[in-house]
Design an enzyme around this catalytic site. Sequence first.
Site, PDB file in Angstrom:
ATOM      1  N   ASP A 197       0.896  -1.152   0.000  1.00  0.00           N
ATOM      2  CA  ASP A 197       0.000   0.000   0.000  1.00  0.00           C
ATOM      3  C   ASP A 197       0.934   1.200   0.000  1.00  0.00           C
ATOM      4  O   ASP A 197       1.595   1.459   1.009  1.00  0.00           O
ATOM      5  CB  ASP A 197      -0.877  -0.003   1.255  1.00  0.00           C
ATOM      6  CG  ASP A 197      -1.837   1.157   1.259  1.00  0.00           C
ATOM      7  OD1 ASP A 197      -1.440   2.256   0.824  1.00  0.00           O
ATOM      8  OD2 ASP A 197      -2.981   0.986   1.693  1.00  0.00           O
ATOM      9  N   HIS A 198       1.011   1.920  -1.108  1.00  0.00           N
ATOM     10  CA  HIS A 198       2.081   2.913  -1.215  1.00  0.00           C
ATOM     11  C   HIS A 198       1.947   4.030  -0.185  1.00  0.00           C
ATOM     12  O   HIS A 198       2.908   4.740   0.075  1.00  0.00           O
ATOM     13  CB  HIS A 198       2.206   3.453  -2.648  1.00  0.00           C
ATOM     14  CG  HIS A 198       1.167   4.465  -3.021  1.00  0.00           C
ATOM     15  ND1 HIS A 198      -0.100   4.126  -3.404  1.00  0.00           N
ATOM     16  CD2 HIS A 198       1.210   5.823  -3.063  1.00  0.00           C
ATOM     17  CE1 HIS A 198      -0.787   5.227  -3.673  1.00  0.00           C
ATOM     18  NE2 HIS A 198      -0.009   6.273  -3.475  1.00  0.00           N
ATOM     19  N   HIS A 260      -5.671   2.876   1.635  1.00  0.00           N
ATOM     20  CA  HIS A 260      -4.972   4.098   2.050  1.00  0.00           C
ATOM     21  C   HIS A 260      -5.614   4.760   3.277  1.00  0.00           C
ATOM     22  O   HIS A 260      -4.935   5.118   4.234  1.00  0.00           O
ATOM     23  CB  HIS A 260      -4.944   5.113   0.906  1.00  0.00           C
ATOM     24  CG  HIS A 260      -4.399   4.562  -0.378  1.00  0.00           C
ATOM     25  ND1 HIS A 260      -3.454   3.574  -0.424  1.00  0.00           N
ATOM     26  CD2 HIS A 260      -4.677   4.866  -1.673  1.00  0.00           C
ATOM     27  CE1 HIS A 260      -3.167   3.299  -1.686  1.00  0.00           C
ATOM     28  NE2 HIS A 260      -3.897   4.061  -2.465  1.00  0.00           N
TER      29      HIS A 260
HETATM   30  C1  BG6 Z   1      -3.988   4.895  -5.911  1.00  0.00           C
HETATM   31  C2  BG6 Z   1      -5.390   4.985  -6.456  1.00  0.00           C
HETATM   32  O1  BG6 Z   1      -3.848   3.753  -5.126  1.00  0.00           O
HETATM   33  O2  BG6 Z   1      -3.730   6.048  -5.123  1.00  0.00           O
HETATM   34  C3  BG6 Z   1      -5.543   6.231  -7.286  1.00  0.00           C
HETATM   35  O3  BG6 Z   1      -5.662   3.847  -7.252  1.00  0.00           O
HETATM   36  C4  BG6 Z   1      -5.161   7.448  -6.486  1.00  0.00           C
HETATM   37  O4  BG6 Z   1      -6.864   6.358  -7.780  1.00  0.00           O
HETATM   38  C5  BG6 Z   1      -3.785   7.257  -5.837  1.00  0.00           C
HETATM   39  O5  BG6 Z   1      -5.130   8.543  -7.349  1.00  0.00           O
HETATM   40  C6  BG6 Z   1      -3.482   8.387  -4.867  1.00  0.00           C
HETATM   41  O6  BG6 Z   1      -2.146   8.307  -4.462  1.00  0.00           O
HETATM   42  P1  BG6 Z   1      -1.343   9.599  -4.012  1.00  0.00           P
HETATM   43  O7  BG6 Z   1      -0.007   9.067  -3.580  1.00  0.00           O
HETATM   44  O8  BG6 Z   1      -1.283  10.500  -5.192  1.00  0.00           O
HETATM   45  O9  BG6 Z   1      -2.133  10.199  -2.885  1.00  0.00           O
END
Ligand code: BG6
Length: 533
Positions: A197-198, A260
């Site tokens: 989960d980034h 997230h």
């Molecule tokens: C991804 C989603 O996991 O996270 C995207 O699939 C979203 O829809 C993105 O835009 C948001 O990531 P960040 O790091 O830009 O907040």
Amino acid sequence: MSSSDSERVTQEKLGLPGDPFAMVIFGAGGDLTKRKLMPALYNLYQGKLLPGEFAIIGISIESYSDDEFRQYMTKDIAEYSEKSVDLSLWEEFVKHLYYLRGDFNDADLFAKLGETLVRLEKEAGTAGNVLFYLATAPSFFPVVVNHLGAAGLAKEENGRWKRVVIEKPFGHDLASAIDLNHQLRQVLEEKQIYRIDHYLGKETVQNILAFRFANGIIEPVWNRRYVDHVQVTVAEELGVEMRGSYYETAGALRDMVPNHIFQLITLTAMEPPISFDADSVHDEQTKVLRAIQILTPERVLDQAVRGQYDAGTINGKHVPAYRSEPNVSPESNTPTFVAMALHIDNWRWAGVPFYLRTGKRMQKRVTQVVIRYRRPPFVLFRKTSVDKLAPNEFVLNIQPNEGICLSFEAKVPGPVVRLGAVNMDFQYSDYFGTKPSTGYETLLYDCLMGDPTLFQRADMVEAAWTVVQPILDVWKALPPRDFPNYPAGSWGPAQADELLRRDGHEWRDLTCFPDHPARPVGPAKEVSAPTKP
Ligand code: BG6
């Protein structure tokens, strides 16, 4: 802890490279590889966090030679890397890249991969350790893992590790997540699976733990006795761009909430773990998820709001409605916005609502967690013109202006008592001189070091889907009648404001964020008699 575990922990603490390895990227022709994985691997290389011996093997359906793949990765690196790229170092780095063309359904691909890994073990000195990265469509997760099992590529023996990174989305509901976990465990042990989960790679997300547990003054006031409610906002300016076909099957709830947003909530709400050891942290996160009240269908209708963007204006630019985006049905009922109120039924949080909202095409890109405190007793100000005291707030700014802000009331200098709301504002860039990275560096490094703390354990994923499932069910049974219900460039549908208003709250005003993070000084308030300072 085994001696190799403790060796790993020491290397990690010292920021040293780990074992030689081969990394196999399934789906290497896709955006994730170009935009995130390659820049992150290069940054690790530049930071001397990769060992001398390693090989990265890209696999996808397109035909490239090793050289063509290297050129393809080189073409856009300057655009995608957030840091400047040293071209001679990049030239050295790309020599570690290799390519295989293949279809993930085809057993021959895995036989070829097996041969390539044996060859590179000798030629590139990878020592038989392999990190398989599944940057594929989710339907391929079990397919690839089954083939890896059948070809004997996932077996750990003679001290050689094999790890598999699974990208999100992990399942599309509770049943499919349980099923996917089951299928993965037919081939892999839990310790080999890295569910990514980034958000957990973001410094500011990790900092929630440091802020809470490394500061003696925070933890005592982090509970239902003092906190009135918590707000989590993940607002994006972007629409679905070219991801319409994926997004149509996911929608905002699946795309952002069980992953997230629940990471943000669990780190904010969890009890202190006894160590940073993966299981200790995951145990506490899972307890939070399990303590969330499961919504009945009636409460879904009352406590969860969905929305879809219409055409509108963002930063002075006209943008189309969701239903006009590429690969989106003109009658789509997919939500691009979600808000809800959740309750965590435990001793720390009972009675403290956690409000969350996330949406695409909102007015500004802001991710933040707001801890709003109870108002103090008003008695002292009764006979004054002060009509109410602003509640204190801790604001954890996850992005884009990474930092932490504490707001409080202060006396405006002068002979009469006047109150002004002020912010104490910490920004990462001011104090540490650098903007935190997007996080893939940390996550890849941790995989290579065998540290799963920032990855999701099977039971966490299932606990998260358990909370979301009733909402999916009710929304499926009752399609929305009012979509599109918010213009692009707004803060979502009016019902999301109503969700808080009826509890006597309102969403924190983000309009001025991030350009002017400090709230304006409040109106001067005079008491009836002047006081001595
Ligand atoms: C991804 C989603 O996991 O996270 C995207 O699939 C979203 O829809 C993105 O835009 C948001 O990531 P960040 O790091 O830009 O907040």
